[in-house]
Enzyme design. Structure first.
Site, PDB file in Angstrom:
ATOM      1  CD  GLU A  98      39.341  37.568  42.791  1.00  0.00           C
ATOM      2  OE1 GLU A  98      39.068  38.582  42.299  1.00  0.00           O
ATOM      3  OE2 GLU A  98      38.174  36.717  42.926  1.00  0.00           O
ATOM      4  CG  ASP A  99      38.735  42.429  41.641  1.00  0.00           C
ATOM      5  OD1 ASP A  99      38.571  41.448  41.859  1.00  0.00           O
ATOM      6  OD2 ASP A  99      37.796  43.501  41.536  1.00  0.00           O
ATOM      7  CG  ASP A 102      34.483  41.458  50.779  1.00  0.00           C
ATOM      8  OD1 ASP A 102      34.551  41.412  52.162  1.00  0.00           O
ATOM      9  OD2 ASP A 102      33.241  42.390  50.251  1.00  0.00           O
ATOM     10  CG  PHE A 151      30.992  48.923  48.255  1.00  0.00           C
ATOM     11  CD1 PHE A 151      30.634  47.666  48.556  1.00  0.00           C
ATOM     12  CD2 PHE A 151      31.260  49.557  47.017  1.00  0.00           C
ATOM     13  CE1 PHE A 151      29.971  47.137  47.308  1.00  0.00           C
ATOM     14  CE2 PHE A 151      30.859  48.913  45.704  1.00  0.00           C
ATOM     15  CZ  PHE A 151      30.124  47.751  45.912  1.00  0.00           C
ATOM     16  NE  ARG A 164      32.978  46.396  35.938  1.00  0.00           N
ATOM     17  CZ  ARG A 164      32.767  45.351  36.914  1.00  0.00           C
ATOM     18  NH1 ARG A 164      33.746  45.106  37.385  1.00  0.00           N
ATOM     19  NH2 ARG A 164      31.602  44.528  36.969  1.00  0.00           N
TER      20      ARG A 164
HETATM   21  C1  PRP Z   1      34.355  40.606  43.490  1.00  0.00           C
HETATM   22  C2  PRP Z   1      36.005  40.292  43.283  1.00  0.00           C
HETATM   23  C3  PRP Z   1      35.990  39.042  43.721  1.00  0.00           C
HETATM   24  C4  PRP Z   1      34.902  38.835  44.644  1.00  0.00           C
HETATM   25  C5  PRP Z   1      35.360  38.748  46.342  1.00  0.00           C
HETATM   26  O1  PRP Z   1      33.551  40.160  42.400  1.00  0.00           O
HETATM   27  O2  PRP Z   1      36.079  40.667  42.022  1.00  0.00           O
HETATM   28  O3  PRP Z   1      35.939  38.033  42.635  1.00  0.00           O
HETATM   29  O4  PRP Z   1      33.869  39.695  44.506  1.00  0.00           O
HETATM   30  O5  PRP Z   1      34.409  38.646  47.232  1.00  0.00           O
HETATM   31  P1  PRP Z   1      34.444  37.256  48.148  1.00  0.00           P
HETATM   32  O6  PRP Z   1      35.894  37.292  48.708  1.00  0.00           O
HETATM   33  O7  PRP Z   1      33.379  37.884  49.295  1.00  0.00           O
HETATM   34  O8  PRP Z   1      34.211  36.268  47.638  1.00  0.00           O
HETATM   35  P2  PRP Z   1      32.094  40.450  42.127  1.00  0.00           P
HETATM   36  O9  PRP Z   1      31.196  39.228  42.489  1.00  0.00           O
HETATM   37  O10 PRP Z   1      31.893  42.066  42.475  1.00  0.00           O
HETATM   38  O11 PRP Z   1      32.173  40.577  40.525  1.00  0.00           O
HETATM   39  P3  PRP Z   1      32.902  41.646  39.279  1.00  0.00           P
HETATM   40  O12 PRP Z   1      34.330  41.244  39.711  1.00  0.00           O
HETATM   41  O13 PRP Z   1      32.385  40.952  38.184  1.00  0.00           O
HETATM   42  O14 PRP Z   1      32.496  42.920  39.694  1.00  0.00           O
END
Ligand code: PRP
Length: 175
Positions: A98-99, A102, A151, A164
């Site tokens: 995961e990146d 949150d 953010f 990105r």
């Molecule tokens: C981001 C990130 C995680 C998720 C974490 O994805 O890549 O998958 O949010 O958030 P959480 O812990 O609150 O669930 P995002 O929905 O922004 O999609 P993306 O990676 O396609 O930009």
């Protein structure tokens, strides 16, 4: 013209160093195995691409995409799979990449979804850990950086699909 101000948070060099360290640890821990690395789209594609090029072990790569419901800033905790893995992970060692973790809602959903496929082991690697917004208990096995409640964009992370491609990570402020 950008309506945002970007405050540098983690430099390209700091990311490179940390990705190497994570890759070293993962290579050591999985030296007897050929793990399946599941990148979570879209944000993790840059991190995963860098990570695998520093690994000294053989891997299998697949991707998942999950959509979460809620407003821009508040997750409802409800997730759905929009792209699933194709690799058979039964009895395999699996590492979710995961990146950012949150609230942890995506993390919990992914763990449950992947665990139902009966992997031999299941761990998570996240470049960024934003602990302040956490709603559930989350243990990240391989974590790059802990960050505050900001953010962040860059290195795969976006704001409305922008930023990105930035090589570092920035805190985004509205002008
Ligand atoms: C981001 C990130 C995680 C998720 C974490 O994805 O890549 O998958 O949010 O958030 P959480 O812990 O609150 O669930 P995002 O929905 O922004 O999609 P993306 O990676 O396609 O930009």
């Amino acid at each position: 013209m950008s309506e945002h101000t970007l405050k540098p948070l983690i430099t390209k060099e700091e990311i490179e160093h940390t990705v190497r360290e994570l890759a070293l640890q993962i290579s050591c821990d999985y030296r007897e195995s050929r793990p399946v690395l599941i990148g979570v789209l879209k944000g993790a594609f840059v991190f995963l691409a860098d990570l695998i090029r520093h690994l000294s072990i053989d891997t299998i790569i697949d991707f998942m995409q999950v959509s979460s419901y809620g407003s821009d800033t508040v997750s409802s905790g409800m997730c759905a799979v929009t792209k699933d893995i194709h690799v058979d992970i039964r009895d395999k060692d699996v590492l979710i990449v995961e990146d950012i973790v949150d609230t942890g809602a995506t993390f919990h959903f992914l763990l449950e979804h992947v665990r139902a496929r009966h992997p031999r082991s299941l761990k998570i690697c996240a470049l960024l850990d934003k602990t302040s917004r956490r709603t559930d208990g989350v243990t990240i096995d391989y974590c790059g950086f802990s960050i505050g409640n900001e953010f962040v964009v860059g290195y795969g992370l976006d704001c409305d699909e922008r930023y990105r491609s930035l090589p570092g990570i920035y805190a985004l402020k509205n002008k």
